[in-house]
Design an enzyme around this catalytic site. Structure first.
Site, PDB file in Angstrom:
ATOM      1  N   ASP A  24      -1.915  -1.526  10.191  1.00 32.55           N
ATOM      2  CA  ASP A  24      -2.207  -1.565   8.758  1.00 32.55           C
ATOM      3  C   ASP A  24      -2.874  -2.863   8.316  1.00 32.55           C
ATOM      4  O   ASP A  24      -3.324  -2.969   7.171  1.00 32.55           O
ATOM      5  CB  ASP A  24      -0.915  -1.381   7.944  1.00 32.55           C
ATOM      6  CG  ASP A  24      -0.371   0.038   8.020  1.00 32.55           C
ATOM      7  OD1 ASP A  24      -1.142   0.954   8.357  1.00 32.55           O
ATOM      8  OD2 ASP A  24       0.829   0.227   7.748  1.00 32.55           O
ATOM      9  N   LYS A  43       0.845  -1.205   0.000  1.00 34.77           N
ATOM     10  CA  LYS A  43       0.000   0.000   0.000  1.00 34.77           C
ATOM     11  C   LYS A  43       0.868   1.237   0.000  1.00 34.77           C
ATOM     12  O   LYS A  43       2.048   1.219   0.343  1.00 34.77           O
ATOM     13  CB  LYS A  43      -0.950   0.012   1.201  1.00 34.77           C
ATOM     14  CG  LYS A  43      -0.269   0.065   2.579  1.00 34.77           C
ATOM     15  CD  LYS A  43       0.177   1.455   3.021  1.00 34.77           C
ATOM     16  CE  LYS A  43       1.011   1.409   4.289  1.00 34.77           C
ATOM     17  NZ  LYS A  43       1.698   2.683   4.583  1.00 34.77           N
TER      18      LYS A  43
END
Length: 281
Positions: free
Chosen positions: A133, A8
């Site tokens: 995350d 990401k």
């Protein structure tokens, strides 16, 4: 089974304050990218065995993959062994959620391999106990993440935009960055502008408004980050940003030829780093 484990980038990242539980309250917009590791997951009789092609990947309980295995056993009451090979293609300690996405892929892989039938919400509830995350990496796509990363609001897809990732070939400790953060009262990230840019598919306005409050701390001891940002702009990138706690820097391009030109130029300079061309997915 084999499962791809996507990284990401942060299109914006603000740290609001330190909570009483010692976690930090975040506001960040995250985007999955098509740079991925590959996990090969196999049943074994008992325990867990981790392997990797990368020497810096811990093969014990320090690895979030190990923690995912422990948590999913704890939550389901199922005690089965597993062998997991981690083929790393995402740089380690790079601000791209390499460890977190491996953990998320492990949760999803074991859910399928062990026929647990856990839904997305149940997987995310386990994920938040592993790392900030991991819930987003379990969901993927484009999202606003708040709280410690567990409060996710899915946003309009921002796929198929060209970007260039530049990693200078060093690792940055997220824990150390958080320790050095100077939390100020005045907020600088306008998440509404970022979200509006995503909805309007406007990479220029998006890039102009991307802010990462961690950059200030990381730049103090790593001036190469600023150098990379300047080089990206010099060779055609829109305003770039450091992702997460760094050191990876990314920039969007409004022209594919500019991207390839920039990629060629920066590969000449950052020979010890990793230059990746990717597409958001």
């Amino acid at each position: 089974m084999k499962i791809e484990s996507y990284g990401k980038i942060n299109l914006g990242l603000d740290v609001l304050y330190k909570r009483e539980d010692n976690y930090h309250e975040l506001s960040t917009i995250m985007q999955q990218i098509d740079l991925s590791d590959i996990l090969t997951i196999k049943d074994i009789k008992e325990g867990i065995k981790l392997e990797s092609n990368h020497r810096d990947v811990p093969l014990d309980s320090r690895n979030l993959v190990y923690k995912s295995w422990e948590k999913i056993k704890e939550k389901t009451g199922i005690n089965r062994g597993v062998h997991i090979n981690i083929n790393k293609r995402i740089p380690v300690a790079a601000g791209l959620a390499g460890g977190s996405t491996n953990a998320a892929a492990t949760l999803k892989g074991l859910n399928e391999l062990w026929d647990l039938k856990l839904n997305e919400e149940e997987l995310r509830n386990i994920a938040v106990e592993i790392g900030a995350d991991v819930p987003f990496c379990t969901m993927g796509g484009t999202a606003l993440a708040e709280g410690i990363g567990e409060k996710l609001t899915k946003l309009k897809s921002f796929k198929n935009h060209q970007l260039l990732l530049i990693n200078p070939g060093m690792g940055i400790s997220t824990v150390e960055v958080y320790k050095k953060l100077r939390l100020k009262g005045k907020r600088t990230l306008d998440t509404n502008k970022i979200i509006s840019s995503i909805e309007n598919n406007d990479i220029k306005t998006l890039s102009d408004n991307m802010i990462n409050v961690m950059e200030e701390v990381v730049l103090e001891n790593n001036p190469i980050i600023e150098e990379i940002k300047n080089d990206l702009i010099k060779y055609g990138s829109l305003k770039p940003l450091m992702s997460g706690s760094g050191p990876t820097v990314f920039g969007f391009f409004d022209d594919l030829d500019k991207l390839h030109y920039c990629k060629d130029k920066l590969e000449e300079k950052y020979t010890k780093g990793i230059v990746v061309e990717g597409k958001t997915i």
